[in-house]
Scaffold this motif. Structure first.
Motif, mmCIF file in Angstrom:
data_model
loop_
_atom_site.group_PDB
_atom_site.id
_atom_site.type_symbol
_atom_site.label_atom_id
_atom_site.label_comp_id
_atom_site.label_asym_id
_atom_site.label_seq_id
_atom_site.Cartn_x
_atom_site.Cartn_y
_atom_site.Cartn_z
ATOM 1 N N VAL A 13 38.734 -146.798 51.660
ATOM 2 C CA VAL A 13 40.070 -147.020 52.214
ATOM 3 C C VAL A 13 40.085 -148.331 53.020
ATOM 4 O O VAL A 13 40.689 -148.414 54.080
ATOM 5 N N HIS A 24 57.655 -132.779 50.917
ATOM 6 C CA HIS A 24 58.666 -132.909 49.863
ATOM 7 C C HIS A 24 58.466 -131.794 48.839
ATOM 8 O O HIS A 24 59.421 -131.305 48.229
ATOM 9 N N SER A 25 57.210 -131.374 48.670
ATOM 10 C CA SER A 25 56.877 -130.308 47.709
ATOM 11 C C SER A 25 57.186 -128.939 48.293
ATOM 12 O O SER A 25 57.804 -128.101 47.644
ATOM 13 N N TYR A 31 44.374 -146.033 56.468
ATOM 14 C CA TYR A 31 44.086 -144.606 56.328
ATOM 15 C C TYR A 31 45.228 -143.768 56.910
ATOM 16 O O TYR A 31 45.681 -142.811 56.286
ATOM 17 N N PHE A 89 43.631 -136.463 62.787
ATOM 18 C CA PHE A 89 43.077 -137.343 61.750
ATOM 19 C C PHE A 89 41.570 -137.552 61.862
ATOM 20 O O PHE A 89 40.941 -138.056 60.950
ATOM 21 N N THR A 126 52.097 -140.381 41.907
ATOM 22 C CA THR A 126 52.351 -139.934 43.277
ATOM 23 C C THR A 126 51.860 -138.496 43.427
ATOM 24 O O THR A 126 52.201 -137.644 42.610
ATOM 25 N N LEU A 134 55.388 -144.787 46.632
ATOM 26 C CA LEU A 134 55.510 -143.408 46.153
ATOM 27 C C LEU A 134 56.674 -143.330 45.177
ATOM 28 O O LEU A 134 57.669 -144.044 45.321
ATOM 29 N N GLY A 135 56.546 -142.460 44.194
ATOM 30 C CA GLY A 135 57.666 -142.194 43.289
ATOM 31 C C GLY A 135 58.158 -140.782 43.544
ATOM 32 O O GLY A 135 57.422 -139.828 43.319
ATOM 33 N N LYS A 136 59.360 -140.652 44.059
ATOM 34 C CA LYS A 136 59.884 -139.318 44.366
ATOM 35 C C LYS A 136 61.202 -139.113 43.651
ATOM 36 O O LYS A 136 62.024 -140.033 43.561
ATOM 37 N N MET A 166 51.660 -140.710 54.095
ATOM 38 C CA MET A 166 52.321 -140.647 52.792
ATOM 39 C C MET A 166 51.963 -139.349 52.074
ATOM 40 O O MET A 166 52.803 -138.750 51.391
ATOM 41 N N GLY A 167 50.721 -138.924 52.230
ATOM 42 C CA GLY A 167 50.303 -137.649 51.651
ATOM 43 C C GLY A 167 51.139 -136.504 52.203
ATOM 44 O O GLY A 167 51.612 -135.641 51.463
ATOM 45 N N THR A 170 46.779 -134.198 48.931
ATOM 46 C CA THR A 170 47.892 -135.140 48.761
ATOM 47 C C THR A 170 47.692 -136.567 49.255
ATOM 48 O O THR A 170 48.531 -137.408 48.968
ATOM 49 N N THR A 218 54.604 -136.423 50.707
ATOM 50 C CA THR A 218 54.694 -135.750 49.403
ATOM 51 C C THR A 218 54.498 -134.245 49.574
ATOM 52 O O THR A 218 55.088 -133.453 48.841
ATOM 53 N N ASP A 219 53.676 -133.871 50.541
ATOM 54 C CA ASP A 219 53.405 -132.448 50.763
ATOM 55 C C ASP A 219 54.659 -131.721 51.238
ATOM 56 O O ASP A 219 55.024 -130.656 50.707
ATOM 57 N N ASP A 243 47.822 -131.229 62.332
ATOM 58 C CA ASP A 243 46.534 -131.724 61.877
ATOM 59 C C ASP A 243 46.091 -132.838 62.827
ATOM 60 O O ASP A 243 46.922 -133.438 63.508
ATOM 61 N N LEU A 261 48.226 -143.906 54.579
ATOM 62 C CA LEU A 261 48.059 -143.120 53.349
ATOM 63 C C LEU A 261 48.124 -141.618 53.638
ATOM 64 O O LEU A 261 48.719 -140.855 52.863
ATOM 65 N N ARG A 262 47.534 -141.197 54.751
ATOM 66 C CA ARG A 262 47.605 -139.765 55.060
ATOM 67 C C ARG A 262 49.028 -139.346 55.382
ATOM 68 O O ARG A 262 49.443 -138.233 55.037
#
Lengths: 404, 404
Positions: free
Chosen positions: A306, A174-175, A161, A296, B73, A395-397, A167-168, B302, A171-172, A294, A164-165
């Motif tokens: 999960v 990265h966005s 868990y 968890f 992703t 992940l695909g970035k 990794m979330g 995410t 991506t966040d 944050d 994965l968070r």
């Protein structure tokens, strides 16, 4: 005691995990095969509180279909308790009387290191009352801090868990570029915080920084680290264990008044720590970069869907093993989980250990797992944890500098 | 403009979702089949900021293997931005010049209702500069608040996350009794908060109470509701939308000073609201029952591994459709997602709508979805959301009153 028929009682202790009920159901399944030796297998509702109040379930009477669903449901299916063996909570004398009244011969505690200490206490309470009681312990804890084991059931799924968070958040950020600080469970040891390291495949991936209780925390260094990473990547994802402490040994969370809760479950304390660090970093970075934090929370241990498959299988194994201990009348033993020689890949090895050796003790991260810099986790730890957490989707970035 | 060759630019706007990149990759895949009509398909890095700075990726040059990973992703693969079209952020005149310099003929905005307004603004900026630009919009938002659609890509997966976390708290409070208050995204509409309702199978399951912005919030009633549920079940799991507001229309989060952040992403503001409600409830309940709170944070949008299959498929579909709009030169249109007659079960229907009809408008929960009591969501909503979130694993719980 004049009673020859064995009556085994299962109790749950401490917090829930994703695979605690798998161990429980595997044990029922194993005991069921040995009904001649274990004619009665009861579950106490809410742990020792259920013993005191005479609230027991007949575990052989639960339907197989329901047991299957229970096995795959996070939580403590029998209910747990935060009460301790002391006057006002669970008075030892009354508890001893309840053990006798219900003619309990064997007492199983499913929990962490605090619960191992409680198991010893129960044995002692019975002894002082002149009552013969065999006591066993079977591990569950997301904290992974039991001595005598390589890891504990529940850790792999909680780590999954956390990974994965993280990794979330990778991506966040990265966005939408920014700094993200995550406060993860672990008061005395950094096992869960360290697990986030597996989210990083390439150097620029998250988490960029990891702080654990095993390393002294210096606020200035922390702020410099973040500024350096944000300067390099335009963002930073930071994992912080709730138990980080200053060089004098005082927890940062306690110093800022965020951790009055003695149960180790101070969600608000974690949030205070997160906001404290967030404010420090935001002040230091200025308003050009967005800093967020944050915690968890409980979801690390109970959000469904999960589960690490390996963790689930090992939870089954320790459930079977504790029943073997019960059959062998191996009084005062706990189940352990080691790993075999890695010549042929990862192999879990189940064993047992005396309760005295694990009770109340905490296992910390190996020094080799922690980077010299003190703000990261080494690749040796990645090798340690990889087999425990199940397959992690890559992940695909896009490389955003790869422009026309 | 003297240019006949079409150059289509894809931009990402707003926050990331779990399936935003699926729409993006599906669109690349569709455009690739029509290279005669769309000879150039570019992606702007960080939305309009990339246009301004001339940062474009050639989308036809990304390898299929990488695109497949990107599709699965979470995030905004091209990067997004929080900057607006105004002096200091993105100066309209400079932006118009950039559009011309790079000879962009077609401009796709992937975002929510704010992004639809931005798309209109972009069209207007180009027009004022005498530059002919076709603009399209393709929806993504976990908020589910776009008018003209039954639901939006990204919502189903975010709702799945909210449901699973609520189920986690159900098992947690079943294990260790207490009150748990969860603050969930949703400033102006309660779509995500309402989704937690699907976690409840039996009356005693979580969530026991749901508060949405569509219903006036009364503190006394809130505290009474929790006390009543805790009295009945010995525990209470409560969902609260971040945007709950008093009868006078003021947001509770704003009143307590927790929501100064205008971007709608005030994580700390949500945490303040959570702690405020937690403290109120704890004071009201007394120390006998443990009250805790949590916010669902960025992980709602995410954290990997929590995708609704249906949401993913529909995200693919809208990506293909926006390319059809581009091919048809359907300037000023956005893609919609409706559902067909339910005679034969759930069927998604893709369509289109004028940007003017959706820009800046917010769709709230249907009154029929909200219980008369104002603290719960009706079964009609369960029927609405069930096809959108994927299969939810059933929980297996023991009835702890079923004792010997």
């Amino acid at each position: 005691m004049g009673k020859s028929k064995r009556r085994v009682v299962w109790t749950m202790s401490g917090g829930p995990t994703r695979v605690k009920n798998r161990t429980f159901v595997a044990a029922i399944n194993e005991a069921y095969q040995h009904q001649d030796e274990i004619p009665e297998f009861w579950g106490a509702v809410n742990g020792p509180v259920g013993v005191l109040r005479g609230k027991f379930m007949d575990l052989y009477q639960i339907s197989p279909g329901l047991l299957r669903r229970v096995a795959h449901t996070p939580g403590s299916a029998l209910g747990s308790t935060r009460k301790k063996f002391k006057k006002g909570d669970i008075t030892p004398e009354e508890f001893a009387k309840a053990l006798m009244t219900h003619e309990i011969t064997d007492y199983v505690v499913q929990g962490g290191n605090g619960s191992a200490a409680a198991a010893i206490k129960i044995k002692q309470i019975a002894q002082e009352a002149g009552y013969e009681l065999r006591v066993y312990h079977v591990p569950k804890t997301i904290d992974n801090d039991l001595v005598g084991s390589d890891h504990t059931p529940g850790y792999g799924s909680a780590a999954r868990y956390v990974i994965l968070r993280t990794m979330g958040d990778d991506t966040d950020t990265h966005s939408l570029p920014g700094v993200k600080i995550n406060v993860v469970q672990g008061r005395d040891a950094g096992w869960l915080a360290a697990s986030s390291r597996l989210a990083r495949e390439f150097g620029s991936d998250s988490p960029h920084l990891i702080y654990v209780p095993e390393v002294s925390f210096y606020t200035d260094k922390f702020l410099e680290d973040i500024a350096e990473i944000a300067g390099r990547y335009g963002r930073a994802v930071v994992t912080v264990a709730e138990g980080i402490r200053y060089h004098d040994g005082n927890m940062v969370a306690s110093e800022i008044g965020g951790n009055g809760n003695g149960n180790g479950n101070g969600e608000k304390g974690k949030a205070k720590l997160a906001h404290y660090l967030e404010d420090l970093a935001q002040d230091n970075m200025g308003s050009d970069i967005r800093v967020r934090s944050d915690t968890f929370g409980y979801s690390s241990r109970t959000m469904p869907g999960v589960v690490s498959e390996q963790d689930g299988i090992e939870a089954d194994m320790v459930g079977g093993r504790v029943i073997e201990l019960v059959l062998a009348k191996a009084d005062g033993q706990s189940v352990t989980l080691q790993r075999g020689s890695d010549l042929f890949g990862y192999i879990p090895v189940i064993g047992s250990i005396s309760l005295e050796e694990i009770a109340g003790r905490t296992r910390q991260l190996d020094k080799r797992s922690i980077a010299q810099s003190g703000n990261d986790i080494n690749a040796t730890f990645v090798e340690y944890i990889r087999p425990l957490v199940g397959e992690i989707p890559p992940l695909g970035k896009l490389n955003l500098t790869d422009t026309i």
